[in-house]
Each structure stands twice: as structure tokens, then as C-alpha cells.
Design an enzyme around this catalytic site. Structure first.
Site, PDB file in Angstrom:
ATOM      1  CG  MET A  38      -1.689  -1.215   1.459  1.00  0.00           C
ATOM      2  SD  MET A  38      -2.613  -1.075   2.999  1.00  0.00           S
ATOM      3  CE  MET A  38      -3.416  -2.677   3.032  1.00  0.00           C
ATOM      4  CG  HIS A  67      -3.732  -6.856  -3.271  1.00  0.00           C
ATOM      5  ND1 HIS A  67      -4.697  -6.803  -2.291  1.00  0.00           N
ATOM      6  CD2 HIS A  67      -4.199  -6.055  -4.276  1.00  0.00           C
ATOM      7  CE1 HIS A  67      -5.685  -6.011  -2.663  1.00  0.00           C
ATOM      8  NE2 HIS A  67      -5.399  -5.536  -3.863  1.00  0.00           N
ATOM      9  CG  MET A  69      -4.318  -2.448  -2.523  1.00  0.00           C
ATOM     10  SD  MET A  69      -4.692  -3.018  -0.852  1.00  0.00           S
ATOM     11  CE  MET A  69      -3.316  -4.110  -0.610  1.00  0.00           C
ATOM     12  CG  MET A 138     -10.194  -5.244  -3.584  1.00  0.00           C
ATOM     13  SD  MET A 138      -8.971  -6.204  -2.681  1.00  0.00           S
ATOM     14  CE  MET A 138      -9.214  -5.639  -1.003  1.00  0.00           C
ATOM     15  N   GLY A 143      -7.141  -1.178   1.988  1.00  0.00           N
ATOM     16  CA  GLY A 143      -6.385  -0.254   2.827  1.00  0.00           C
ATOM     17  C   GLY A 143      -6.105  -0.808   4.222  1.00  0.00           C
ATOM     18  CG  PHE A 144      -7.308   0.163   6.993  1.00  0.00           C
ATOM     19  CD1 PHE A 144      -6.272   0.631   7.801  1.00  0.00           C
ATOM     20  CD2 PHE A 144      -7.940   1.047   6.126  1.00  0.00           C
ATOM     21  CE1 PHE A 144      -5.888   1.971   7.752  1.00  0.00           C
ATOM     22  CE2 PHE A 144      -7.558   2.387   6.073  1.00  0.00           C
ATOM     23  CZ  PHE A 144      -6.524   2.853   6.886  1.00  0.00           C
ATOM     24  N   GLY A 145      -6.692  -4.300   7.087  1.00  0.00           N
ATOM     25  CA  GLY A 145      -7.145  -5.658   7.394  1.00  0.00           C
ATOM     26  C   GLY A 145      -8.251  -5.576   8.443  1.00  0.00           C
ATOM     27  N   GLY A 146      -8.863  -6.703   8.720  1.00  0.00           N
ATOM     28  CA  GLY A 146      -9.827  -6.791   9.821  1.00  0.00           C
ATOM     29  C   GLY A 146     -11.171  -6.127   9.585  1.00  0.00           C
ATOM     30  CG  ASP A 176      -7.613  -9.331  -0.441  1.00  0.00           C
ATOM     31  OD1 ASP A 176      -7.598  -9.703   0.735  1.00  0.00           O
ATOM     32  OD2 ASP A 176      -6.775  -8.546  -0.936  1.00  0.00           O
ATOM     33  CB  SER A 199      -8.222 -10.603  10.974  1.00  0.00           C
ATOM     34  OG  SER A 199      -8.045  -9.435  10.255  1.00  0.00           O
TER      35      SER A 199
HETATM   36  C1  DX5 Z   1      -7.016  -5.087   2.376  1.00  0.00           C
HETATM   37  C2  DX5 Z   1      -6.019  -6.142   1.964  1.00  0.00           C
HETATM   38  C3  DX5 Z   1      -6.397  -7.523   2.390  1.00  0.00           C
HETATM   39  C4  DX5 Z   1      -6.330  -7.714   3.891  1.00  0.00           C
HETATM   40  C5  DX5 Z   1      -7.193  -8.861   4.283  1.00  0.00           C
HETATM   41  O1  DX5 Z   1      -6.640  -3.873   1.843  1.00  0.00           O
HETATM   42  O2  DX5 Z   1      -5.887  -6.154   0.556  1.00  0.00           O
HETATM   43  O3  DX5 Z   1      -5.557  -8.479   1.760  1.00  0.00           O
HETATM   44  O4  DX5 Z   1      -5.020  -7.947   4.324  1.00  0.00           O
HETATM   45  O5  DX5 Z   1      -7.280  -8.891   5.669  1.00  0.00           O
HETATM   46  P1  DX5 Z   1      -8.544  -9.494   6.424  1.00  0.00           P
HETATM   47  O6  DX5 Z   1      -8.621 -10.937   6.044  1.00  0.00           O
HETATM   48  O7  DX5 Z   1      -8.208  -9.280   7.871  1.00  0.00           O
HETATM   49  O8  DX5 Z   1      -9.751  -8.730   5.975  1.00  0.00           O
HETATM   50 ZN    ZN Z   2      -4.885  -7.926  -0.341  1.00  0.00          ZN
END
Ligand code: DX5
Ligand code: ZN
Length: 224
Positions: A38, A67, A69, A138, A143-146, A176, A199
Site C-alpha cells: 500500500m 497485491h 494497492m 475486493m 487499505g486495512f485488514g480486519g 480478498d 485476521s
Molecule cells: C485489504 C487487503 C487484504 C487484507 C485482508 O486492503 O488487501 O488483503 O489484508 O485482511 P482481512 O482478512 O483481515 O480482511
Molecule cells: Zn490484499
């Protein structure tokens, strides 16, 4: 429907124990390691760049699924291939030259993927579908996990799988964001081939067991 690939996302790992986390993935049934790059411009967050990806590639025995971004992905794909990426997905929203970039990735011998944000329609890929090895849908805003899974993605997966089947294409569909054991089976039934899980794997009590539970789902899918 069988033989889906599970790609734990390293973004959710404990970076203070990065090597241990990668060793965990190595010793698990995971298929790929998903690596989220990112740039703080395409998405409102900054993760890591080539130096860390290359370091991870040295200790990871699973193929790196990168990936991107980032804006202007055409400027950076070669450097990520040099870092060891085996598949690269760039965002269709980030370039006007997706067709050209896909063919560049193919010439370089990596899996050529395009990622699309939740707002982008499956139909916007139809003119380049034959060119692609993989589409990354997507299921959260990147931008963020979780984050919470956006359920509309299920319908999008079905639509894309039906279109790929109608054209007889060998297209990988990767999902994803917000993927866990609660929705994995529905996604596989809808036609997904690659599930990214951040996560739900790394924040679980026993990540190796969680990965094994995901992979056990493919056995059920033989019956579908
Ligand atoms: C989000 C990422 C995802 C993310 C997935 O911008 O591209 O790959 O790491 O994380 P979870 O599974 O926690 O949603
Ligand atoms: Zn990703």
C-alpha cells in the site's frame, strides 16, 4: 470447485515476530502468502515495499501473491517480480493501461491478476477477461485488514464465474477481505478459487489449525 488455494495475508501478522509468522505459514497447509503493498495514495494506508517483500521471499517457502494497492503500478511491477513475486495483482482503478500491463506480467512469467474495488463492476473486466490469469475481487474497501466482508461480493463472484465458464476460460477468482471460516464455504460454492485470509488466520488462537480447517473445506466441495 475443489483444490482452492488459501493465501494468508501477512498484513495481519505480528511484525515483531515476522520470521516466526512466516515459518508458521511454511509449516501449514497454506498455498500462497498474500502480500499487501500500500502506497498511502491509492489507499489511505502505507504498508511495506520491495525491501521487506524480498526479505519475506527469502524465508517463505510458499509462492508470494503480491497485491499492489498503489498508483502507477506499471512503474513498480518489475521490481516486485525481482523480489520474488509469483503472482501480481494491480488495481484496474489505478491505471489506464490494464491490458498492456497484464501482457507484460504474462511475458515475465508471473500470474497476471487484476484487483477491483467493491464499487467496480464485474462487467468492467469483460473486455480483458480473456487476457487475465486471475481476478481479485475486493470484498472490503482496500487499505486495512480486519474489516467486515461485503456480502454483495458473493453475487459478483457468481456472475464472474458464470461469465468465465460461458467463455470457457481458466480464470482464477480470488476473494480478498473479511474472509473467514464463516463465509469461506459460500464463496467456494459461488466459484472462488483463491481465498485470502488475514485476521481470521493470524489473529486466531491456533493459526495452523485454522488454516487446516479452511483447507478441509475443499473436501466438502468435492460433493458439490
Ligand atoms: C485489504 C487487503 C487484504 C487484507 C485482508 O486492503 O488487501 O488483503 O489484508 O485482511 P482481512 O482478512 O483481515 O480482511
Ligand atoms: Zn490484499
Amino acid at each position: 470447485m475443489s483444490n482452492f488455494r488459501l493465501a494468508p495475508s501477512i498484513l495481519a501478522a505480528d511484525f515483531g515476530r515476522l520470521n516466526e509468522e512466516i515459518q508458521m505459514v511454511n509449516s501449514s497447509k497454506a498455498d500462497w502468502l498474500h502480500v499487501d503493498v500500500m502506497d498511502g495514495v491509492f489507499v489511505p494506508n502505507i504498508s511495506f515495499g520491495q525491501m521487506l517483500v524480498s526479505t519475506m521471499n527469502k524465508s517463505c517457502t510458499k509462492p508470494l501473491d503480491v497485491h499492489l494497492m498503489i498508483v502507477e503500478p506499471e512503474k513498480y511491477v518489475d521490481s516486485f517480480i525481482d523480489c520474488g513475486a509469483k503472482s501480481i495483482s494491480f488495481h484496474i482503478e489505478a491505471t489506464n493501461h490494464a491490458h498492456k500491463l497484464i501482457h507484460h506480467l504474462k511475458e515475465k512469467g508471473v500470474i497476471a491478476g487484476v484487483a477491483i474495488n467493491p464499487q467496480t463492476t464485474a462487467e468492467s473486466l469483460y473486455d480483458i477477461l480473456e487476457d487475465l490469469d486471475m481476478v481479485c475481487l475486493m470484498s472490503v474497501n482496500p487499505g486495512f485488514g480486519g474489516q467486515k466482508f461485503i456480502y454483495r461480493t458473493l453475487e459478483k463472484t457468481r456472475k464472474l464465474r458464470a461469465e468465465a465458464n460461458a467463455r470457457n476460460l481458466d480464470l482464477l477468482i480470488e476473494i480478498d477481505g473479511g474472509v473467514g471460516l464463516h463465509n469461506a464455504e459460500s464463496l467456494l460454492k459461488a466459484g472462488a478459487d483463491v481465498l485470502v485470509a488475514g485476521s481470521s488466520v493470524f489473529k486466531s488462537e491456533d493459526p495452523i489449525a485454522t488454516i487446516a480447517k479452511f483447507k478441509a473445506l475443499e473436501i466438502n466441495n468435492f460433493d458439490l
